[in-house]
Design an enzyme around this catalytic site. Structure first.
Site, PDB file in Angstrom:
ATOM      1  N   ARG A 114       0.794  -0.743  -0.141  1.00 28.98           N
ATOM      2  CA  ARG A 114      -0.397  -0.246  -0.323  1.00 28.98           C
ATOM      3  C   ARG A 114       0.895   1.671   0.221  1.00 28.98           C
ATOM      4  NH1 ARG A 114      -4.280   1.637   5.050  1.00 28.98           N
ATOM      5  NH2 ARG A 114      -1.981   1.145   6.050  1.00 28.98           N
ATOM      6  N   ASP A 210       0.358  -3.930  12.780  1.00 25.76           N
ATOM      7  CA  ASP A 210       0.192  -4.210  11.273  1.00 25.76           C
ATOM      8  C   ASP A 210       0.607  -5.665  10.738  1.00 25.76           C
ATOM      9  OD1 ASP A 210       2.719  -4.653   8.855  1.00 25.76           O
ATOM     10  OD2 ASP A 210       2.082  -2.870   8.499  1.00 25.76           O
TER      11      ASP A 210
END
Length: 219
Positions: A114, A210
């Protein structure tokens, strides 16, 4: 072989697996004090549990088999074979959980990251089985956040011929679910939890951080 039965996949919907073991393991997974080793183990265990739900509508057929005592009728998975496609890198942490239940599945890989400024996916690697059109595809992505990367991965396997696709995720945000439903309403989504929202950086809250960093001990 005497009979074949098949139930349609639950498409256009989200299945949130509420089993007590799933809730318990997810709580441990979210905990900031959970170690990398334990995080990996929990991801594997959660994936295994969610896969039971995600595959409950696979077609079965009745076959005649011989036990050590007599002949009998039994159910066996029929129809399409399975392809498991983790979205790199965090999806790799879920792969063993699925393969422990479906060891004969083919495996494909979709590498995406991303862009932290645009939140858009960037594809850097794709390696898929040649016969996706003949297989039920299971995409693995721990976090369905904005949905941008996952939607891109769905488009990638569709371009390779896939017509039967389901997504297994650990946590999803409403925004990501809406994105998949908008772009790919034929894809079934199975998750351990649907969280509150995305924060200003596009991360799921309350979330678990994450997933890739916690799986592999990176920052």
């Amino acid at each position: 072989m005497t009979e074949t039965s098949q139930a349609p996949a639950a498409t256009g919907t989200v299945i949130e697996v509420g089993h007590p073991l799933v809730r318990h393991k997810l709580a441990l997974l979210r905990d900031v004090t959970t170690t990398t080793q334990m995080f990996r183990q929990l991801v594997n265990e959660l994936t295994l549990l969610i896969t039971y739900e995600a595959t409950k509508d696979l077609a079965t057929e009745t076959v005649d088999i011989e036990t050590p005592l007599e002949w009998t009728s039994a159910q066996r998975i029929s129809g399409k074979k399975v392809a498991v496609c983790p979205i790199l890198r965090a999806g790799m942490g879920m792969l063993d959980g699925v393969l422990s239940l479906i060891p004969g599945a083919r495996v494909g890989f979709i590498g995406l990251y991303r862009n932290e400024e645009t939140l858009q996916p960037v594809e850097y690697y794709v390696k898929l089985p040649d016969d996706l059109a003949d297989r039920d595809v299971i995409l693995l992505d721990p976090m369905l956040a904005t949905g941008n990367s996952t939607a891109a991965a769905v488009a990638t396997v569709k371009a390779a011929g896939a017509t039967s696709i389901r997504l297994i995720a650990l946590i999803a945000a409403p925004e990501g679910i809406s994105r998949i439903h908008r772009d790919h309403p034929d894809v079934a989504i199975v998750v351990a939890a649907v969280d509150r929202a995305l924060n200003e950086k596009g991360y799921i809250v309350p979330g678990l951080g994450d997933a890739g960093d916690r799986l592999y001990g990176t920052k």
